[in-house]
Design a protein around this motif. Sequence first.
Motif, short mmCIF file in Angstrom:
data_model
loop_
_atom_site.label_atom_id
_atom_site.label_comp_id
_atom_site.label_asym_id
_atom_site.label_seq_id
_atom_site.Cartn_x
_atom_site.Cartn_y
_atom_site.Cartn_z
N ILE A 529 -6.23 9.31 -3.94
CA ILE A 529 -5.25 10.21 -4.54
C ILE A 529 -4.21 9.35 -5.23
CG2 ILE A 529 -3.58 12.05 -4.14
CD1 ILE A 529 -5.11 12.62 -1.49
N ILE A 530 -3.95 9.66 -6.49
CA ILE A 530 -2.97 8.87 -7.26
C ILE A 530 -1.82 9.79 -7.64
CG2 ILE A 530 -2.62 7.49 -9.34
CD1 ILE A 530 -5.76 6.93 -9.09
N ASN A 531 -0.65 9.47 -7.11
CA ASN A 531 0.58 10.28 -7.25
C ASN A 531 1.63 9.56 -8.08
OD1 ASN A 531 1.10 12.01 -4.02
ND2 ASN A 531 -0.16 12.52 -5.78
N GLY A 532 2.50 10.37 -8.67
CA GLY A 532 3.76 9.87 -9.21
C GLY A 532 4.88 10.62 -8.51
N LYS A 546 -0.82 3.72 0.56
CA LYS A 546 -0.67 4.42 1.83
C LYS A 546 -2.03 4.88 2.36
CE LYS A 546 3.78 6.14 0.08
NZ LYS A 546 4.67 5.33 0.93
N ALA A 547 -2.03 5.31 3.62
CA ALA A 547 -3.21 5.94 4.24
C ALA A 547 -4.45 5.06 4.09
CB ALA A 547 -3.45 7.32 3.64
N ASN A 548 -4.30 3.78 4.43
CA ASN A 548 -5.44 2.86 4.38
C ASN A 548 -6.07 2.81 2.99
OD1 ASN A 548 -7.13 0.95 5.56
ND2 ASN A 548 -8.65 2.47 6.19
N GLY A 549 -5.20 2.88 1.96
CA GLY A 549 -5.66 2.77 0.58
C GLY A 549 -6.11 4.06 -0.06
N LYS A 550 -6.07 5.19 0.69
CA LYS A 550 -6.52 6.47 0.13
C LYS A 550 -5.46 7.08 -0.79
CE LYS A 550 -10.53 6.56 1.70
NZ LYS A 550 -11.60 6.40 0.70
N MET A 551 -4.21 6.72 -0.59
CA MET A 551 -3.10 7.26 -1.37
C MET A 551 -2.39 6.12 -2.10
SD MET A 551 -0.92 9.68 -2.30
CE MET A 551 -1.47 11.05 -1.30
N ILE A 552 -2.22 6.27 -3.41
CA ILE A 552 -1.50 5.26 -4.21
C ILE A 552 -0.40 5.98 -4.98
CG2 ILE A 552 -1.72 3.42 -5.90
CD1 ILE A 552 -4.87 3.75 -5.31
N VAL A 553 0.84 5.57 -4.77
CA VAL A 553 1.99 6.19 -5.45
C VAL A 553 2.48 5.20 -6.51
CG1 VAL A 553 4.25 7.24 -5.17
CG2 VAL A 553 2.59 7.34 -3.30
N ILE A 554 2.46 5.63 -7.77
CA ILE A 554 2.74 4.68 -8.85
C ILE A 554 4.06 4.95 -9.57
CG2 ILE A 554 0.32 4.10 -9.19
CD1 ILE A 554 0.34 5.88 -11.68
N ASP A 555 4.95 5.75 -8.95
CA ASP A 555 6.31 5.87 -9.50
C ASP A 555 7.17 4.78 -8.88
OD1 ASP A 555 8.76 6.47 -10.48
OD2 ASP A 555 8.96 8.43 -9.52
N GLY A 556 7.36 3.72 -9.62
CA GLY A 556 8.17 2.62 -9.10
C GLY A 556 9.48 2.45 -9.83
#
Length: 643
Positions: A529-532, A546-556
């Motif tokens: 899952i790729i979130n902003g 996050k979540a062992n690589g299942k979740m990636i948040v790209i709002d930095g």
Amino acid sequence: MDAQFLDLLAHKYDTEEKVITEIINLEAISNLPKGTEHFVSDLHGEFHAFQHVLRNGSGNVKEKIKDLFRDVWTEDEINDFAALVYYPEEKIQLVKTELCNKQALNRWYRQTIEHMLKLVSYASSKYTRSKLRKALPEQFVYIVEELLYKTDSTTNKDPYYEEIYRQIISLGQVDKLIIGLAYTTQRLVVDHLHVVGDIYDRGPDPDKIMDTLISYHSVDIQWGNHDVLWIGAYAGSLVCLANIIRICARYDNLDIIEDVYGINLRPLLNLAEQYYDDNPAFRPKLQAGHNLSEQEILQITKIHQAIAMIQFKLEIPIIKRRPYFNMSERVLLEKIDYDKNEIKIGGKTYPLENTCFRTVNPQQPEQLLEEEQQVMEKLLFSVQHSEKLARHMNFLMKKGSFYLKYNGNLLIHGCIPLDEEGNMEEMQIEGKTYSGRRLIDVFEYYLRYAFAHPEETDDLATDMVWYIWTGERSSLFGKREMTTFERYFIQDKETHKERKNPYYHLRENEEICRKILLEFDLNPDHGHIINGHTPVKEIRGENPIKANGKMIVIDGGFSKAYQSTTGIAGYTLLYNSFGMQLVAHNKFKSKEDVLCNGTDVLSVKRLVDKELERKLVRETNIGEELQQKISNLKDLLEYRYMK
């Protein structure tokens, strides 16, 4: 297979040889390595930082240069050549200034063409010649192909190649060629761009980002809440329109409204001058380097108050006619004791500061003054007749969606509304109950309906667009309430807090992420899952993976407003045939800094996921389309040509 469809297909492939050739071509393409996907999010009008990340491919360009030249060039030479690829027009002018001698300049030209050709050849190594040809500068396709595909191992054609170089330089075409090859390289290192929401608001140049995306070779957009707000304004929502003007006033960006999109703010200013004075709570957050006179600041402050009060009034009828929005607590103008200048929220009474309620009728707080109604009607007419805004909003609708399933991953700007137990939260709309993917699909249906019917301004679809911006079950807002009113008028910061949906802490849990992937018919073993939407506070140790690589948040923190919170200036994600890498970016200073000092904005690359076997085109969304075409062609072959 339908015979009529096959007969139509036969018009294009009217011989057996054409059908067989295309099948061979498509099967071969399916076995190439997948192209590189580039993910960005939460750009918020920061065009220059976005443009630089686009030009350097989040470090992809420099990686290719290093692969080719690290053994023969110094780091300064690599940086110098990278700057040429990023900003070819400006770098060529700098070189011309430094190399006054014509012979030296011509030597540089000749060497640079060779280096550029070598880079283009390397960057295109996983593409077909046909795809490369489409990426080459149109006027030089024949010449570049001749120089790229030298096959003569003897010296027979050496004079031929030398003359090509000489003529390019002597006829004054060399600058155009180098510039064209630089842009070809930028295009080749990224096959497809994903913008995971929020192009608009806060920063000064969302229009330039939109123009860039319109001309980009391959892109999709997952709408953010701010994008939906602009779509809603164009679609006829007066309350969305009031919001975008208020936000632009708050962040000193009214130029976008007036100068970029040609929307006349004079009637609003006249109203503001009549009813409002200076007010510290409504003074604009000035942009660095944007010097305004005190009179200009005062005008913006007055506009800010006028449009904020119109917004608060416009919200009330929507909340009342849509009880299933569950927003009755947000009818705040009715909760004010205007004599005591205080308000009751959540059972507590708070004094109000910096108030500007002169246009509010305490007996009917939602009632617009006649002047306010006229101003909003004029603004809406102006918005819906802005040619540039129409072009940008139509592109957002054409390329955008609430979520996207792409190559096994789920791209969504905000959240999947969950309760504390991790169950999909339900929402009733017109007597029907929705949750999870079905709820988000319903949101998209209403948004598209509202956009297609801009003449309807108070129907359910138009109201729903505003709810998507601010409602507690909205996948794009993801909070229990938007405390805009409290931030303006109540000093107690406890009232300013916006409670996030449980999704935002539950997404740390791998099982929750796997459950969400299944909800969208994706493989939880391989998908992400790729979130902003929510800035990752890396400065405080928060991990975007996050979540062992299942979740990636790209709002930095592309948005400068958030960089003190995040500690960096944005994340981007790269996904090529070998796996995924997350790239953190330092603050972008200026193009001049890159050109003169060779600086770049990359800081750290982190491996998110590594493919056990190199991923091929046939395993992607495009591969599925190719396999369907191959199947159709095989049916045609059997139907029309095989005896």
